[in-house]
Design a protein around this motif. Structure first.
Motif, PDB file in Angstrom:
ATOM      1  N   LEU A   1      38.836  35.478  38.517  1.00 40.31           N
ATOM      2  CA  LEU A   1      40.224  35.649  38.079  1.00 40.31           C
ATOM      3  C   LEU A   1      40.376  35.340  36.592  1.00 40.31           C
ATOM      4  O   LEU A   1      41.182  35.967  35.898  1.00 40.31           O
ATOM      5  CB  LEU A   1      41.145  34.750  38.899  1.00 40.31           C
ATOM      6  CG  LEU A   1      42.635  34.782  38.525  1.00 40.31           C
ATOM      7  CD1 LEU A   1      43.200  36.187  38.682  1.00 40.31           C
ATOM      8  CD2 LEU A   1      43.417  33.788  39.360  1.00 40.31           C
TER       9      LEU A   1
ATOM     10  N   ASN B   1      37.446  36.950  48.016  1.00 36.83           N
ATOM     11  CA  ASN B   1      37.466  37.693  46.750  1.00 36.83           C
ATOM     12  C   ASN B   1      37.589  39.196  46.980  1.00 36.83           C
ATOM     13  O   ASN B   1      38.264  39.890  46.209  1.00 36.83           O
ATOM     14  CB  ASN B   1      36.205  37.379  45.943  1.00 36.83           C
ATOM     15  CG  ASN B   1      36.339  36.132  45.092  1.00 36.83           C
ATOM     16  OD1 ASN B   1      36.581  36.198  43.894  1.00 36.83           O
ATOM     17  ND2 ASN B   1      36.170  34.978  45.729  1.00 36.83           N
TER      18      ASN B   1
ATOM     19  N   ASN C   1      40.684  30.401  48.259  1.00 37.62           N
ATOM     20  CA  ASN C   1      39.419  30.412  47.520  1.00 37.62           C
ATOM     21  C   ASN C   1      39.126  29.033  46.922  1.00 37.62           C
ATOM     22  O   ASN C   1      37.977  28.575  46.910  1.00 37.62           O
ATOM     23  CB  ASN C   1      39.475  31.465  46.413  1.00 37.62           C
ATOM     24  CG  ASN C   1      38.137  31.654  45.735  1.00 37.62           C
ATOM     25  OD1 ASN C   1      37.087  31.613  46.386  1.00 37.62           O
ATOM     26  ND2 ASN C   1      38.159  31.865  44.443  1.00 37.62           N
TER      27      ASN C   1
ATOM     28  N   TRP D   1      44.120  33.024  46.478  1.00 38.10           N
ATOM     29  CA  TRP D   1      43.442  32.205  45.467  1.00 38.10           C
ATOM     30  C   TRP D   1      43.472  30.724  45.837  1.00 38.10           C
ATOM     31  O   TRP D   1      42.570  29.973  45.486  1.00 38.10           O
ATOM     32  CB  TRP D   1      44.063  32.443  44.100  1.00 38.10           C
ATOM     33  CG  TRP D   1      43.114  32.136  42.988  1.00 38.10           C
ATOM     34  CD1 TRP D   1      43.264  31.192  42.016  1.00 38.10           C
ATOM     35  CD2 TRP D   1      41.856  32.762  42.738  1.00 38.10           C
ATOM     36  NE1 TRP D   1      42.179  31.195  41.176  1.00 38.10           N
ATOM     37  CE2 TRP D   1      41.299  32.161  41.602  1.00 38.10           C
ATOM     38  CE3 TRP D   1      41.153  33.798  43.374  1.00 38.10           C
ATOM     39  CZ2 TRP D   1      40.079  32.553  41.085  1.00 38.10           C
ATOM     40  CZ3 TRP D   1      39.932  34.181  42.850  1.00 38.10           C
ATOM     41  CH2 TRP D   1      39.400  33.557  41.729  1.00 38.10           C
TER      42      TRP D   1
ATOM     43  N   PHE E   1      44.842  26.944  42.200  1.00 41.47           N
ATOM     44  CA  PHE E   1      43.406  26.762  42.470  1.00 41.47           C
ATOM     45  C   PHE E   1      42.951  25.311  42.295  1.00 41.47           C
ATOM     46  O   PHE E   1      42.287  24.761  43.190  1.00 41.47           O
ATOM     47  CB  PHE E   1      42.598  27.697  41.559  1.00 41.47           C
ATOM     48  CG  PHE E   1      41.121  27.618  41.775  1.00 41.47           C
ATOM     49  CD1 PHE E   1      40.502  28.453  42.700  1.00 41.47           C
ATOM     50  CD2 PHE E   1      40.342  26.717  41.073  1.00 41.47           C
ATOM     51  CE1 PHE E   1      39.142  28.379  42.904  1.00 41.47           C
ATOM     52  CE2 PHE E   1      38.985  26.638  41.270  1.00 41.47           C
ATOM     53  CZ  PHE E   1      38.375  27.480  42.189  1.00 41.47           C
TER      54      PHE E   1
ATOM     55  N   PHE F   1      41.127  39.742  47.804  1.00 51.06           N
ATOM     56  CA  PHE F   1      41.924  39.576  46.582  1.00 51.06           C
ATOM     57  C   PHE F   1      41.924  40.869  45.764  1.00 51.06           C
ATOM     58  O   PHE F   1      42.962  41.279  45.224  1.00 51.06           O
ATOM     59  CB  PHE F   1      41.344  38.421  45.757  1.00 51.06           C
ATOM     60  CG  PHE F   1      42.175  38.029  44.574  1.00 51.06           C
ATOM     61  CD1 PHE F   1      43.157  37.071  44.699  1.00 51.06           C
ATOM     62  CD2 PHE F   1      41.971  38.614  43.332  1.00 51.06           C
ATOM     63  CE1 PHE F   1      43.932  36.704  43.600  1.00 51.06           C
ATOM     64  CE2 PHE F   1      42.730  38.251  42.243  1.00 51.06           C
ATOM     65  CZ  PHE F   1      43.718  37.289  42.376  1.00 51.06           C
TER      66      PHE F   1
END
Length: 269
Positions: free
Chosen positions: A135, A197, A216, A213, A162, A200
């Protein structure tokens, strides 16, 4: 002085102490003399026992004396032992314990397995960094894409989620990694973060981006505790510093490959 003696109190004057000093010195010397006498008597008694034990060998038959000279252990009396049955270095060589050099020789298969495990945790944590920094390097391209309609505020919302999820997950994973298989935790974490991912990249909603996210970040927290657990199990304490430093190359390697891969994918698609 008379009053002191009547009351049973020890005299405290200098003259009285000088009179009592020779008496105490004589008693001390007599006690030391008695201790020395006891030590001499015990030594004589021990020497007599040793001599008596040595004299017992004279009563053994010749064959039994050879056995005792060769092994240091007397055989039961009476017995008949032939000279051929006396153990020698040639007959007992197969029973000798291995030398320290032979017992401490490393197994080549074990050494190769350790290198394979170390390469696995380095590559695994490098992959964690690839999915962590995607990202960071794709955010400018997402802002530049008019179809998404994102600005820097939207990117800040995603990137702030995150670290909070990552911090909580890393603490919990450190506890869980001691109770479950570290290699299972590392493998499942890698597969799960790869799937997040991919999801995403296939999304276009800000809310879905934030949720994915955050997930993640939770999955990223299991990487370091699992690798640390594996490294401490396969490497001794005196060499962990060396391998721990080499394992940290994965941070830089993943950070180097992430922008390269993102740029190549953006140009290709």
């Amino acid at each position: 002085m008379a009053m002191h003696l009547q009351l049973g109190v020890q005299p405290t004057s200098l003259a009285a102490r000088r009179q009592a000093a020779p008496v105490a010195s004589l008693s001390t010397r007599s006690a030391v003399a008695r201790v020395r006498t006891v030590r001499v008597q015990l030594k004589k008694r021990g020497d007599a026992n040793v001599a008596r034990f040595k004299d017992n060998d004279k009563d053994l038959p010749e064959a039994e004396r050879k056995v005792k000279d060769a092994t240091g252990v007397p055989v039961p009396y009476p017995s008949v032992v032939s000279p051929e049955s006396v153990p020698t270095a040639a007959t007992t060589g197969a029973m000798q314990p291995p030398t320290p050099q032979e017992s401490q020789a490393p197994d080549p298969a074990f050494i190769n397995r350790r290198y394979l495990v170390f390469a696995g945790i380095v590559i695994g944590y490098t992959t964690f960094y690839l999915t962590r920094g995607s990202l960071t390097y794709s955010a400018p391209l997402m802002v530049a894409d008019p179809s998404l309609g994102f600005n820097l505020t939207h990117i800040g919302m995603m990137t702030s989620i995150f670290p909070m999820a990552y911090g909580v997950s890393k603490f919990l994973a450190g506890v869980v990694s001691t109770a479950v298989s570290a290699r299972l935790l590392l493998g499942l974490g890698l597969m799960a973060t790869a799937a997040v991912n991919l999801a995403f990249g296939a999304s276009s909603s800000l809310s879905i981006f934030c949720v994915l996210w955050g997930i993640n970040g939770m999955l990223q927290g299991v990487g370091a505790p699992a690798c640390a657990n594996i490294l401490t199990r396969w490497f001794a304490a005196k060499e962990r510093g060396t391998y721990w430093g080499m394992w940290n190359i994965a941070h830089n390697l993943g950070g180097f490959l992430a922008p390269v891969i993102v740029g190549k994918l953006w140009i290709g698609f």
